[in-house]
Write a protein that holds these residues in place. Structure first.
Motif, PDB file in Angstrom:
ATOM      1  N   PHE A 237       0.746  -1.173   0.024  1.00 11.51           N
ATOM      2  CA  PHE A 237      -0.117   0.075   0.099  1.00 11.51           C
ATOM      3  C   PHE A 237       0.932   1.256  -0.018  1.00 11.51           C
ATOM      4  N   VAL A 238       0.813   2.104  -0.861  1.00 12.33           N
ATOM      5  CA  VAL A 238       1.328   3.240  -1.266  1.00 12.33           C
ATOM      6  C   VAL A 238       0.452   4.573  -1.137  1.00 12.33           C
ATOM      7  N   ALA A 239       0.448   5.297  -0.027  1.00 10.83           N
ATOM      8  CA  ALA A 239      -0.588   6.331   0.059  1.00 10.83           C
ATOM      9  C   ALA A 239      -0.518   7.645  -1.032  1.00 10.83           C
ATOM     10  N   ASP A 240      -1.466   7.949  -1.249  1.00 12.94           N
ATOM     11  CA  ASP A 240      -1.566   9.079  -2.290  1.00 12.94           C
ATOM     12  C   ASP A 240      -0.620  10.323  -1.641  1.00 12.94           C
ATOM     13  N   PRO A 241       0.288  10.851  -2.162  1.00 10.21           N
ATOM     14  CA  PRO A 241       0.895  11.998  -1.692  1.00 10.21           C
ATOM     15  C   PRO A 241       0.206  13.262  -1.546  1.00 10.21           C
ATOM     16  N   SER A 242      -0.515  13.313  -2.589  1.00 12.42           N
ATOM     17  CA  SER A 242      -1.466  14.670  -2.867  1.00 12.42           C
ATOM     18  C   SER A 242      -2.669  14.541  -1.986  1.00 12.42           C
ATOM     19  N   LEU A 243      -3.227  13.387  -1.968  1.00 10.55           N
ATOM     20  CA  LEU A 243      -4.593  13.324  -1.139  1.00 10.55           C
ATOM     21  C   LEU A 243      -4.451  11.944  -0.398  1.00 10.55           C
ATOM     22  N   PRO A 244      -3.711  11.858   0.722  1.00 12.60           N
ATOM     23  CA  PRO A 244      -3.534  10.713   1.443  1.00 12.60           C
ATOM     24  C   PRO A 244      -4.913  10.250   1.982  1.00 12.60           C
ATOM     25  N   TYR A 245      -6.072  11.204   2.332  1.00 11.26           N
ATOM     26  CA  TYR A 245      -7.166  10.630   2.980  1.00 11.26           C
ATOM     27  C   TYR A 245      -8.272  11.953   3.073  1.00 11.26           C
ATOM     28  N   ILE A 246      -9.513  11.460   2.859  1.00 12.87           N
ATOM     29  CA  ILE A 246     -10.459  12.637   3.464  1.00 12.87           C
ATOM     30  C   ILE A 246     -11.375  11.830   4.584  1.00 12.87           C
ATOM     31  N   ASP A 247     -11.456  12.733   5.414  1.00 13.16           N
ATOM     32  CA  ASP A 247     -12.398  12.406   6.829  1.00 13.16           C
ATOM     33  C   ASP A 247     -13.887  12.894   6.506  1.00 13.16           C
ATOM     34  N   PHE A 248     -14.908  11.984   6.509  1.00 11.27           N
ATOM     35  CA  PHE A 248     -16.216  12.475   6.038  1.00 11.27           C
ATOM     36  C   PHE A 248     -17.077  11.633   6.880  1.00 11.27           C
ATOM     37  N   SER A 249     -18.066  12.176   7.785  1.00 10.96           N
ATOM     38  CA  SER A 249     -19.086  11.720   8.521  1.00 10.96           C
ATOM     39  C   SER A 249     -18.456  10.653   9.397  1.00 10.96           C
ATOM     40  N   GLY A 250     -17.305  10.997  10.102  1.00  4.23           N
ATOM     41  CA  GLY A 250     -16.672   9.941  11.064  1.00  4.23           C
ATOM     42  C   GLY A 250     -15.934   9.176  10.515  1.00  4.23           C
ATOM     43  N   ARG A 251     -15.688   8.836   9.331  1.00  3.37           N
ATOM     44  CA  ARG A 251     -14.790   7.984   8.327  1.00  3.37           C
ATOM     45  C   ARG A 251     -13.746   8.452   7.873  1.00  3.37           C
ATOM     46  N   ARG A 252     -12.873   7.580   7.807  1.00  5.86           N
ATOM     47  CA  ARG A 252     -11.571   8.052   6.882  1.00  5.86           C
ATOM     48  C   ARG A 252     -11.434   7.422   5.837  1.00  5.86           C
ATOM     49  N   PHE A 253     -11.550   7.721   4.585  1.00  7.64           N
ATOM     50  CA  PHE A 253     -11.482   7.236   3.219  1.00  7.64           C
ATOM     51  C   PHE A 253      -9.944   7.450   2.795  1.00  7.64           C
ATOM     52  N   ARG A 254      -9.153   6.464   2.875  1.00  6.90           N
ATOM     53  CA  ARG A 254      -7.565   6.514   2.500  1.00  6.90           C
ATOM     54  C   ARG A 254      -7.478   6.375   1.026  1.00  6.90           C
ATOM     55  N   PHE A 255      -6.545   7.017   0.363  1.00  2.50           N
ATOM     56  CA  PHE A 255      -6.287   6.979  -1.109  1.00  2.50           C
ATOM     57  C   PHE A 255      -4.926   6.615  -1.077  1.00  2.50           C
ATOM     58  N   GLY A 256      -4.656   5.767  -2.312  1.00  2.00           N
ATOM     59  CA  GLY A 256      -3.335   5.390  -2.499  1.00  2.00           C
ATOM     60  C   GLY A 256      -3.266   4.142  -3.657  1.00  2.00           C
TER      61      GLY A 256
END
Length: 360
Positions: A76-95
């Protein structure tokens, strides 16, 4: 894509701004609350050009314990420009995983959490398919702790019609006549549950709990007529994904924790069915009942919810579950579930990553 985002999100917003209690974009973002945060989160997602253009594999995992091995791996390699979005108590991780774009989210325990998160994932982002992974209890005594199973069908076995005392299998259920309930999928009889009969001079004990009948879920597909229900009990995974999963059989998995090893090397196997309910099954009798009644292997608390939401959205999905214990005990390995559960979580991730490579 922007119109799809707008429609789904604005409809969600109408439910109430309090549902979207907090939203953060990126590492150093500010936290806001209530309506302001909801609108900000919606605008950020809808107007993000990357999110509009890019499609993802959606990775859904029940808890941090099961997500950890993937986050800690090199796969898993996290997206450096958009590692995550926190929304409605949840963390959406991009990579990326094996060069495939992924968005990963943790559900939390149970059917409600899993359903809400899957709905958010499919409404907020362009998800081409869903891969659900984690650990599960085992109903098949021929399989072992550490084995990884991939069922072809999933069912929610926690939706019941509890029949009144005195009625039997040949008697119509309450509200059955108008299609709300059915006797199609069978029942569980509480034959061993007794309560004292308080009638004077009586020593009889009767089964006052009677029967519970297993029910299909009501679903409302996105391509169906609004407010016209359909029913689903067994939800199939994607046919192509299930066929592809056969290539996973024979892969090498972890079999030891430090110096403690399993009785045999773990295997990957496709199985017929799995089931979910908001019940942690640590009872051998109920495990055996579910196995004999429905021919299920993994028992968990989330997969059927993911399956049902994907079915309504017409989104391909598959579930990968590593067995952490023989539900209710009965094997030496199950008595060491605390030892081998981390190993099971690692094996689930190994199979997930290998499956993603097959998609590339």
């Amino acid at each position: 894509m922007a119109s799809r985002f707008s429609l789904n999100l604005l409809l969600s917003l109408m439910i109430g701004a309090s549902f979207f209690s907090a939203c953060k974009i990126g590492v150093n973002a500010e936290v806001c609350t209530a309506e302001k945060c909801a609108m900000k989160g919606i605008n950020e997602i809808v107007n993000n050009k990357m999110l509009q253009k890019r499609s993802y594999l959606g990775l859904i995992v029940p808890n941090a314990y099961e997500m950890g091995p993937l986050l800690q791996s090199r796969s898993f390699v996290a997206d450096p420009s958009l590692p995550y979005i926190d929304f409605s108590g949840r963390r959406f991780r991009f990579g990326k995983v094996e060069n495939k774009n992924v968005v990963m989210v943790m559900t939390g325990l149970g059917m409600l959490n899993a359903g809400i998160v899957t709905e958010l994932l499919l409404s907020l982002f362009k998800v081409e398919s869903v891969l659900h992974f984690g650990i599960a209890g085992n109903a098949d005594s021929k399989l072992h702790v550490g084995d990884v199973v991939i069922p072809q069908y999933w069912s929610h076995t926690g939706l019941w019609n509890w029949q009144r005392y005195g009625a039997g299998p040949k008697d119509e259920l309450a509200l059955e006549s108008n299609g709300d309930y059915t006797r199609k999928f069978g029942y569980l009889n509480f034959s061993d549950y007794k309560t004292p009969n308080k009638a004077k001079n009586s020593t009889r004990s009767e089964n006052l709990l009677n029967n519970v009948w297993y029910q299909p879920e009501e679903i409302f597909p996105v391509d169906g007529t609004p407010e016209v229900r359909q029913h689903a009990f067994w939800v199939p995974v994607d046919k192509k994904y299930y066929a592809l999963a056969k290539k996973l059989e024979g892969m090498k998995l972890e079999g030891c924790v430090n110096s403690t090893c399993l009785q045999r090397p773990p295997i990957v196997v496709r199985v017929a069915r799995g089931c979910s309910a908001d019940t942690f099954v640590d009872n051998a009798a109920y495990r055996q009942f579910l196995r004999s009644k429905f021919n299920v292997t993994p028992l968990d608390m989330e997969s059927a919810a993911v399956a049902l939401v994907c079915l309504q959205h017409k989104t391909p999905f598959i579930t990968i579950r590593a067995l952490s214990d023989l539900a209710g005990g009965g094997s030496a390995e199950s008595n060491e579930a605390d030892v081998f559960a981390p190993l099971a979580a690692v094996n689930a991730v190994k199979v997930l990553v290998k499956f993603i490579t097959l998609l590339s």
